[in-house]
Scaffold this motif. Sequence first.
Motif, PDB file in Angstrom:
ATOM      1  N   LEU A 189      48.360 -13.128  -2.541  1.00 42.10           N
ATOM      2  CA  LEU A 189      48.294 -13.004  -3.987  1.00 42.10           C
ATOM      3  C   LEU A 189      47.097 -13.285  -4.452  1.00 42.10           C
ATOM      4  N   ILE A 190      46.418 -14.282  -4.079  1.00 36.02           N
ATOM      5  CA  ILE A 190      45.013 -14.618  -4.550  1.00 36.02           C
ATOM      6  C   ILE A 190      43.998 -13.547  -4.315  1.00 36.02           C
ATOM      7  N   ALA A 191      44.340 -12.882  -3.019  1.00 34.26           N
ATOM      8  CA  ALA A 191      43.318 -11.780  -2.439  1.00 34.26           C
ATOM      9  C   ALA A 191      43.546 -10.438  -3.402  1.00 34.26           C
ATOM     10  N   ILE A 192      44.649 -10.303  -3.893  1.00 33.57           N
ATOM     11  CA  ILE A 192      45.025  -8.989  -4.642  1.00 33.57           C
ATOM     12  C   ILE A 192      44.035  -9.225  -6.031  1.00 33.57           C
ATOM     13  N   SER A 193      44.444 -10.491  -6.540  1.00 28.83           N
ATOM     14  CA  SER A 193      43.562 -10.568  -7.892  1.00 28.83           C
ATOM     15  C   SER A 193      42.137 -10.528  -7.798  1.00 28.83           C
ATOM     16  N   THR A 194      41.539 -11.138  -6.562  1.00 31.68           N
ATOM     17  CA  THR A 194      40.241 -10.910  -6.232  1.00 31.68           C
ATOM     18  C   THR A 194      39.863  -9.506  -5.940  1.00 31.68           C
TER      19      THR A 194
ATOM     20  N   PHE B  64      33.679 -13.764  -6.802  1.00 27.85           N
ATOM     21  CA  PHE B  64      33.749 -15.321  -6.585  1.00 27.85           C
ATOM     22  C   PHE B  64      34.351 -15.969  -7.650  1.00 27.85           C
ATOM     23  N   ALA B  65      34.124 -15.595  -9.097  1.00 27.77           N
ATOM     24  CA  ALA B  65      34.821 -16.410 -10.089  1.00 27.77           C
ATOM     25  C   ALA B  65      36.077 -16.233 -10.026  1.00 27.77           C
ATOM     26  N   THR B  66      36.896 -15.121  -9.749  1.00 24.43           N
ATOM     27  CA  THR B  66      38.172 -14.784  -9.607  1.00 24.43           C
ATOM     28  C   THR B  66      38.723 -15.624  -8.607  1.00 24.43           C
ATOM     29  N   LEU B  67      38.193 -15.731  -7.485  1.00 28.58           N
ATOM     30  CA  LEU B  67      38.631 -16.459  -6.319  1.00 28.58           C
ATOM     31  C   LEU B  67      38.637 -17.828  -6.509  1.00 28.58           C
ATOM     32  N   CYS B  68      37.757 -18.319  -7.415  1.00 24.04           N
ATOM     33  CA  CYS B  68      37.528 -19.986  -7.467  1.00 24.04           C
ATOM     34  C   CYS B  68      38.412 -20.335  -8.424  1.00 24.04           C
ATOM     35  N   LEU B  69      38.655 -19.489  -9.692  1.00 22.20           N
ATOM     36  CA  LEU B  69      39.584 -20.008 -10.656  1.00 22.20           C
ATOM     37  C   LEU B  69      40.949 -19.885 -10.417  1.00 22.20           C
ATOM     38  N   SER B  70      41.427 -18.650  -9.557  1.00 24.16           N
ATOM     39  CA  SER B  70      42.688 -18.560  -9.147  1.00 24.16           C
ATOM     40  C   SER B  70      43.031 -19.707  -8.262  1.00 24.16           C
ATOM     41  N   ARG B  71      42.135 -20.061  -7.435  1.00 19.17           N
ATOM     42  CA  ARG B  71      42.164 -21.041  -6.377  1.00 19.17           C
ATOM     43  C   ARG B  71      42.517 -22.529  -7.051  1.00 19.17           C
ATOM     44  N   LEU B  72      41.650 -22.609  -8.041  1.00 21.95           N
ATOM     45  CA  LEU B  72      41.934 -24.016  -8.906  1.00 21.95           C
ATOM     46  C   LEU B  72      43.036 -23.951  -9.680  1.00 21.95           C
ATOM     47  N   ILE B  73      43.704 -22.702 -10.361  1.00 27.93           N
ATOM     48  CA  ILE B  73      45.005 -22.748 -10.822  1.00 27.93           C
ATOM     49  C   ILE B  73      46.068 -23.012  -9.909  1.00 27.93           C
ATOM     50  N   HIS B  74      45.966 -22.580  -8.655  1.00 24.16           N
ATOM     51  CA  HIS B  74      46.698 -22.304  -7.480  1.00 24.16           C
ATOM     52  C   HIS B  74      47.149 -23.966  -7.142  1.00 24.16           C
ATOM     53  N   GLY B  75      46.196 -24.858  -7.768  1.00 25.65           N
ATOM     54  CA  GLY B  75      46.383 -26.265  -7.371  1.00 25.65           C
ATOM     55  C   GLY B  75      47.594 -26.705  -7.915  1.00 25.65           C
ATOM     56  N   PHE B  76      47.824 -26.133  -8.748  1.00 26.15           N
ATOM     57  CA  PHE B  76      49.452 -26.571  -9.715  1.00 26.15           C
ATOM     58  C   PHE B  76      50.400 -25.838  -8.970  1.00 26.15           C
ATOM     59  N   ASN B  77      50.308 -24.779  -8.273  1.00 22.18           N
ATOM     60  CA  ASN B  77      51.363 -24.345  -7.490  1.00 22.18           C
ATOM     61  C   ASN B  77      51.733 -25.183  -6.111  1.00 22.18           C
ATOM     62  N   SER B  78      50.646 -25.784  -5.656  1.00 18.89           N
ATOM     63  CA  SER B  78      51.179 -26.469  -4.502  1.00 18.89           C
ATOM     64  C   SER B  78      51.262 -27.817  -4.712  1.00 18.89           C
ATOM     65  N   ARG B  79      51.580 -28.342  -5.876  1.00 12.23           N
ATOM     66  CA  ARG B  79      51.985 -29.732  -6.047  1.00 12.23           C
ATOM     67  C   ARG B  79      53.360 -30.005  -5.441  1.00 12.23           C
TER      68      ARG B  79
ATOM     69  N   LEU C 130      43.275 -12.342 -14.374  1.00 10.49           N
ATOM     70  CA  LEU C 130      43.718 -12.131 -13.021  1.00 10.49           C
ATOM     71  C   LEU C 130      43.807 -13.290 -11.969  1.00 10.49           C
ATOM     72  N   SER C 131      43.280 -14.572 -12.724  1.00 11.82           N
ATOM     73  CA  SER C 131      43.204 -15.732 -11.901  1.00 11.82           C
ATOM     74  C   SER C 131      44.523 -16.394 -12.119  1.00 11.82           C
ATOM     75  N   PHE C 132      45.169 -16.080 -13.371  1.00 13.51           N
ATOM     76  CA  PHE C 132      46.350 -16.428 -13.716  1.00 13.51           C
ATOM     77  C   PHE C 132      47.472 -15.967 -12.907  1.00 13.51           C
ATOM     78  N   MET C 133      47.284 -14.511 -12.540  1.00 13.03           N
ATOM     79  CA  MET C 133      48.390 -13.872 -11.844  1.00 13.03           C
ATOM     80  C   MET C 133      49.216 -14.601 -10.643  1.00 13.03           C
ATOM     81  N   PRO C 134      48.487 -14.981  -9.690  1.00 13.69           N
ATOM     82  CA  PRO C 134      49.105 -15.513  -8.442  1.00 13.69           C
ATOM     83  C   PRO C 134      49.659 -16.734  -8.964  1.00 13.69           C
ATOM     84  N   PHE C 135      49.543 -17.620 -10.059  1.00 18.25           N
ATOM     85  CA  PHE C 135      50.021 -18.801 -10.414  1.00 18.25           C
ATOM     86  C   PHE C 135      51.646 -18.340 -10.977  1.00 18.25           C
TER      87      PHE C 135
END
Length: 867
Positions: free
Chosen positions: A751-756, A777-792, A848-853
């Motif tokens: 999911l993260i890869a597709i956005s990036t 880079f920006a998309t990968l970084c931001l989508s991973r930051l937002i992904h933090g909420f998924n992984s809780r 795009l960064s929001f999509m995986p979330f």
Amino acid sequence: MSEYHQQSSVEVMEKLDVTEKGLNNQEVQIRQEEYGPNALEEGKKTSTIAVFFAQFKDLLVIILMIAAIISLLLGEVESTIVIMIVVILNAVLGTVQHVKAEQSLDNLKALTSPVAKVKRNNKIMEIPSEEIVVGDILLLEAGDYVSADGRLLECHNLQINESSLTGESLAVEKNTDLIKDDQVATADKSNMVFTGSFVTNGRGKVIVTAIGMETEIGKIANLLDTAKEKKTPLQVSLDHFGENLALGISIICLFIFTIDMIRGREIVESFMFAVSLAVAAIPEALSSIVTIVLAFGTQKMAKENAIIRKLFAVESLGSVSVICSDKTGTLTQNKMVVQQVFVNQKIIPQDQLNTEHEMERDLLLMAQLCSDAITGEKKDIGDPTEIALVKLGRNYQLDEVAVREKYPRLAEIPFDSDRKLMSTLNRVDQQNVMITKGALDVILSRIAKVETSTGISFLTEESRKKIEDVNEQFSKNGLRVLAITYKNTNNQSIDLNDENDLIFVGLIAMMDPPREESKEAVESCIQAGIKPVMITGDHKITATAIAKQIGILKDSSEAIEGYEIEDLTDEQLKEKVQDVSVYARVSPEHKLRIVRAWQDNGKVVAMTGDGVNDAPALKQSDIGVAMGITGTEVAKDASSMVLTDDNFSTIVKSIANGRSLYANIKNAIMFLLSGNAGAIFVVLYATIFALPVPFAPVHLLFINLLTDSLPAIAIGLEPHNKKIMKDKPRNIHQPLLNKKFTTQMILEGILIAISTIIAFQMGLSTGDNVVATTMAFATLCLSRLIHGFNSRSKESIFSIGVFSNKYTWYAFIIGTLSLHAVLFLPGLSSVFEVAKLTTYQLGFIYVLSFMPFLINQWFKVLYFRGK
Ligand code: ATP
């Protein structure tokens, strides 16, 4: 000059300038200043510098360094500098964490540092063992560690295990006799005790002759064993995973590099591809995050009264499926109070005794004489059962110290939970009287006569039945019953065979109410798929009554007595344990067999213990839990966790903590690895489709080391999910990185890869490669930051609460601000080689960064609907 063992106790006391009353405060202070603390010097710890250099031995770091060197050879100086800065920063962080983690473990250990009982100013007091000075009078009893060398002044069946000094595993009998020879081996100095040994039986009084490094063990071992804390199974498996990962990455990198070269890509670019891939894949922060989360977890548990002595326990706690718990003090309050007394054929409430009546008075006196407990204004010292007995006399103006002075003790056989008896020989009106107290079922066969106000008569079938009936009646109400008996004897010495032909005086029944929180804790255990089992030295009927009150026992058939275990083979016991919830009249060796039987059933067992004899069972269990208040030093030493409040519910709380900690660590690992997987897929995509390098190594290092570590720690600190105690215990043999885990990790990575990739392609369509890498880079970084909420959690963020973990928000905000600093601050953007983006491009990156979330949460809502 003669040695201490060659001198009489009087001579030693004179030489060390001490009286029977012990040292006074001033003398103690002078001696403490003169000799220093009573401590063995610790072995050299690994120095901080060594820890720092050890960080470079990590295989992943080595790969990074090779990359840096090759970059340098290829003229990519900037890359080299950035990689080296990152590597050094990583080593500094690793060192700080290592030192901190060690400190926090040391602090935890200090919370359970040993104490000793000494006589000073004519008073018995407990002090930290470190404060013992030469000349102190040290009191020893079963379960104590000997914390200084000393000459014995008094000895009552004192047996000491000196295996740490002599290698001899059997306990040796001690005495106070003078030894004439001067060439005596330590093992043969039977009138001396030595640091590092422990008391297995009896009691003794010692004058301290040497402390700290002057002791025998100080001289021979001279360094305390600072055995390194072993890594936890999870840490070991992550190390293993790290090694495999490094190997795998190296092979893939080499493969890609070769293909690129064959395809005719420039060598520098091909190499940068390989390095990017390596950097993308290496989870630099992984091991330190596990350490941090474990350290935080153990600190939290310490605040909640559970001190972890062995780090692996934190993980195993989550898998516990059986808790074998003592009753007295753990499930109950250990505040024994006498309720009723049976004397002179009458049951009398404790506050309606009449001490004018000789028999009633004698009963109280005997109870005090045959006990060691001392009541104090601030604190009572001794076994709660005995404190209750002493207090009963005190309620009728009988002062135990005065009573014991008036009828001095000549000899004794101390209480031990195997025998369930205790005897003393006292001088009473020119006669030697032996008093024996203990469990009625053990004493009954030793009783020959019964005393009533009309005189002493032989025990008849009728009087025997009466005593048994009263005992049963008391026990049914959950009372602990002690029988008090005596006999006149002219024999000065007493031995075990003397405890016969006793005269029955009475029964004393005391209440030890269940702890209020026990019932709820038992219920929570059962819900969590954990079987609570009560193991007690008490009477079966008493144990059953208490077990029913707190919900451990539903049906009386689930209760058996220790002796019944003896008739069973291991194979039979393995079957039997599954149907038993209460074991009564148990001796410590039964405990060992019960633990083994459960383990043979494939269960992970937590076992509580306090006495010296409990040590083998504590060691055998998966989680040995020692009592912090009533536990002996030996029991604490054998355990992996110590309860500072001796409370059963604390074990259950710790299991909940262990479960969430494991879940949090697993989620943090999932977060890190799925993010890395995302980056790997993007690099692979670019290689396959012969596109330019999507990220510079510095971009990936920025994400892995900075913006990804913050959410990972925050996920590790996720608060307790109440539902965690509704699940079954985790299978301890199931590896963390199993098929399900890997599949989820890959899907989230995709999911993260597709956005990036979309962002990257948009960037490429502008014709400017720098814009493309910046957007990727920006998309990968931001989508991973937002992904933090998924992984809780495995549940959706709405069901666990969007704001219930404030750390994830801090991590997100700091990470996002850092990313924007890199994108927009001129100094930083040149180091990171990023292009200036248009608002339109930036907007796309956000979406795009929001999509995986969104997809992830949508899936979780669907999946968990109705669960
Ligand atoms: P648990 O295993 O639940 O903690 P416990 O360890 O208190 O119970 P023990 O101390 O082994 O059990 O006591 C077993 C029996 O021995 C008691 O029921 C009591 O009858 C007797 N007993 C306990 N303390 C003493 C004592 N100080 N002197 C003589 N008898 C005792």
